[in-house]
Design an enzyme around this catalytic site. Sequence first.
Site, PDB file in Angstrom:
ATOM      1  N   THR A 113      50.366   6.462 -60.020  1.00 25.28           N
ATOM      2  CA  THR A 113      49.360   5.389 -59.878  1.00 25.28           C
ATOM      3  C   THR A 113      49.923   4.154 -59.178  1.00 25.28           C
ATOM      4  O   THR A 113      49.175   3.294 -58.732  1.00 25.28           O
ATOM      5  CB  THR A 113      48.857   4.935 -61.267  1.00 25.28           C
ATOM      6  OG1 THR A 113      49.972   4.339 -61.956  1.00 25.28           O
ATOM      7  CG2 THR A 113      48.319   6.089 -62.070  1.00 25.28           C
ATOM      8  N   ASP A 126      64.974   3.312 -51.858  1.00 23.93           N
ATOM      9  CA  ASP A 126      64.796   2.888 -53.256  1.00 23.93           C
ATOM     10  C   ASP A 126      65.961   1.977 -53.638  1.00 23.93           C
ATOM     11  O   ASP A 126      67.105   2.429 -53.771  1.00 23.93           O
ATOM     12  CB  ASP A 126      64.755   4.127 -54.167  1.00 23.93           C
ATOM     13  CG  ASP A 126      64.422   3.751 -55.606  1.00 23.93           C
ATOM     14  OD1 ASP A 126      65.097   2.864 -56.169  1.00 23.93           O
ATOM     15  OD2 ASP A 126      63.470   4.323 -56.155  1.00 23.93           O
ATOM     16  N   ASP A 157      68.047   2.874 -56.815  1.00 31.33           N
ATOM     17  CA  ASP A 157      68.928   4.027 -56.598  1.00 31.33           C
ATOM     18  C   ASP A 157      70.130   3.637 -55.748  1.00 31.33           C
ATOM     19  O   ASP A 157      71.246   4.088 -55.996  1.00 31.33           O
ATOM     20  CB  ASP A 157      68.160   5.166 -55.915  1.00 31.33           C
ATOM     21  CG  ASP A 157      67.264   5.914 -56.886  1.00 31.33           C
ATOM     22  OD1 ASP A 157      67.467   5.774 -58.115  1.00 31.33           O
ATOM     23  OD2 ASP A 157      66.354   6.630 -56.427  1.00 31.33           O
ATOM     24  N   ARG A 208      57.516   1.389 -61.842  1.00 29.91           N
ATOM     25  CA  ARG A 208      56.263   1.757 -61.174  1.00 29.91           C
ATOM     26  C   ARG A 208      55.957   3.203 -61.492  1.00 29.91           C
ATOM     27  O   ARG A 208      56.785   4.078 -61.235  1.00 29.91           O
ATOM     28  CB  ARG A 208      56.451   1.677 -59.648  1.00 29.91           C
ATOM     29  CG  ARG A 208      56.243   0.371 -59.072  1.00 29.91           C
ATOM     30  CD  ARG A 208      56.032   0.364 -57.566  1.00 29.91           C
ATOM     31  NE  ARG A 208      56.642   1.416 -56.751  1.00 29.91           N
ATOM     32  CZ  ARG A 208      56.492   1.508 -55.440  1.00 29.91           C
ATOM     33  NH1 ARG A 208      55.742   0.625 -54.802  1.00 29.91           N
ATOM     34  NH2 ARG A 208      57.070   2.441 -54.737  1.00 29.91           N
TER      35      ARG A 208
HETATM   36  C1  PRP Z   1      60.968  -0.931 -57.443  1.00 28.40           C
HETATM   37  C2  PRP Z   1      61.424  -2.329 -57.051  1.00 28.40           C
HETATM   38  C3  PRP Z   1      60.315  -3.185 -57.598  1.00 28.40           C
HETATM   39  C4  PRP Z   1      59.095  -2.337 -57.398  1.00 28.40           C
HETATM   40  C5  PRP Z   1      58.388  -2.826 -56.175  1.00 28.40           C
HETATM   41  O1  PRP Z   1      61.268  -0.685 -58.757  1.00 28.40           O
HETATM   42  O2  PRP Z   1      62.685  -2.663 -57.547  1.00 28.40           O
HETATM   43  O3  PRP Z   1      60.460  -3.516 -58.977  1.00 28.40           O
HETATM   44  O4  PRP Z   1      59.557  -0.997 -57.191  1.00 28.40           O
HETATM   45  O5  PRP Z   1      57.203  -2.158 -55.997  1.00 28.40           O
HETATM   46  P1  PRP Z   1      55.774  -2.849 -56.133  1.00 28.40           P
HETATM   47  O6  PRP Z   1      55.843  -4.139 -55.383  1.00 28.40           O
HETATM   48  O7  PRP Z   1      54.872  -1.838 -55.470  1.00 28.40           O
HETATM   49  O8  PRP Z   1      55.467  -3.014 -57.582  1.00 28.40           O
HETATM   50  P2  PRP Z   1      61.041   0.737 -59.445  1.00 28.40           P
HETATM   51  O9  PRP Z   1      59.696   0.805 -60.091  1.00 28.40           O
HETATM   52  O10 PRP Z   1      61.375   1.829 -58.461  1.00 28.40           O
HETATM   53  O11 PRP Z   1      62.077   0.693 -60.643  1.00 28.40           O
HETATM   54  P3  PRP Z   1      63.676   0.598 -60.627  1.00 28.40           P
HETATM   55  O12 PRP Z   1      64.042  -0.823 -60.277  1.00 28.40           O
HETATM   56  O13 PRP Z   1      64.010   0.936 -62.031  1.00 28.40           O
HETATM   57  O14 PRP Z   1      64.227   1.581 -59.623  1.00 28.40           O
HETATM   58  N1  URA Z   2      60.665   0.025 -54.384  1.00 32.36           N
HETATM   59  C1  URA Z   2      61.786   0.286 -53.675  1.00 32.36           C
HETATM   60  O1  URA Z   2      62.885   0.345 -54.244  1.00 32.36           O
HETATM   61  N2  URA Z   2      61.664   0.457 -52.362  1.00 32.36           N
HETATM   62  C2  URA Z   2      60.502   0.391 -51.707  1.00 32.36           C
HETATM   63  O2  URA Z   2      60.459   0.546 -50.485  1.00 32.36           O
HETATM   64  C3  URA Z   2      59.340   0.125 -52.472  1.00 32.36           C
HETATM   65  C4  URA Z   2      59.453  -0.065 -53.812  1.00 32.36           C
END
Ligand code: PRP
Ligand code: URA
Length: 209
Positions: free
Chosen positions: A108, A200, A203, A104
């Site tokens: 944006t 997160d 993380d 994400r």
């Molecule tokens: C997080 C999560 C989802 C997304 C959810 O990933 O694991 O993929 O955000 O958010 P949304 O419903 O608003 O799209 P992130 O983009 O933080 O990537 P990561 O898994 O690499 O930490």
């Molecule tokens: N992605 C995450 O990992 N946590 C949230 O709360 C939203 C998006």
Amino acid sequence: MENVIIFDHPLIQHKISIMRSKDTSCKEFRELVKEVTMFMSYESLRDLPLREVEVETPLMTCKTKVLAGPEMAVVPILRAGLGMVEGILELVPTAKVGHIGLYRDEVTMQPHEYYCKLPPNIGERQIIVTDPMLATGGSAVAAINFIKERGGKNIKFMCMIAAPQGIETLTKAHPDVTIYCAHLDEKLNDRCYILPGLGDAGDRIFGTK
Ligand code: PRP
Ligand code: URA
């Protein structure tokens, strides 16, 4: 909504509560993601197709059922969705695994694809897309778009925590996809994080904070 299954099993709720705590370690968090995924998988895979085979027991021959091919495909959304793969493979070790890389954009909030590799004959397989968090729903919608563009048809989405906005966005974009969710939370904050949520997920699974 009939294609949204929210789990209310006490064991799942108990484990989700431990995951929420900021004091839960990365190791414990990872184990809990796996365990909750196993519990959810048991229920969400109850319609896997079966075929009849003949087996000789020590007493007689009988007709009985085994899983029909082709094997299902688990497709984690990288990174955090990876944490859920083992929980499904524990129950269905023959499943194939595809990967979709999305992140994400922090300004944006739009998802960006950086990787996609799916098992062959994806159109014939039961597909489970995994991602612990369904926040705005943008990542899940984009991932399922990619899978459908590549021929995927029979798709379920599994997550730990969902926000109402994510459920609405995903069901509108893909009404044919059943959503399995361990807990439905209240809302998103102004950075599109789920509240109360668990932070997160990537993380916390990988210890990158
Ligand atoms: C997080 C999560 C989802 C997304 C959810 O990933 O694991 O993929 O955000 O958010 P949304 O419903 O608003 O799209 P992130 O983009 O933080 O990537 P990561 O898994 O690499 O930490
Ligand atoms: N992605 C995450 O990992 N946590 C949230 O709360 C939203 C998006």
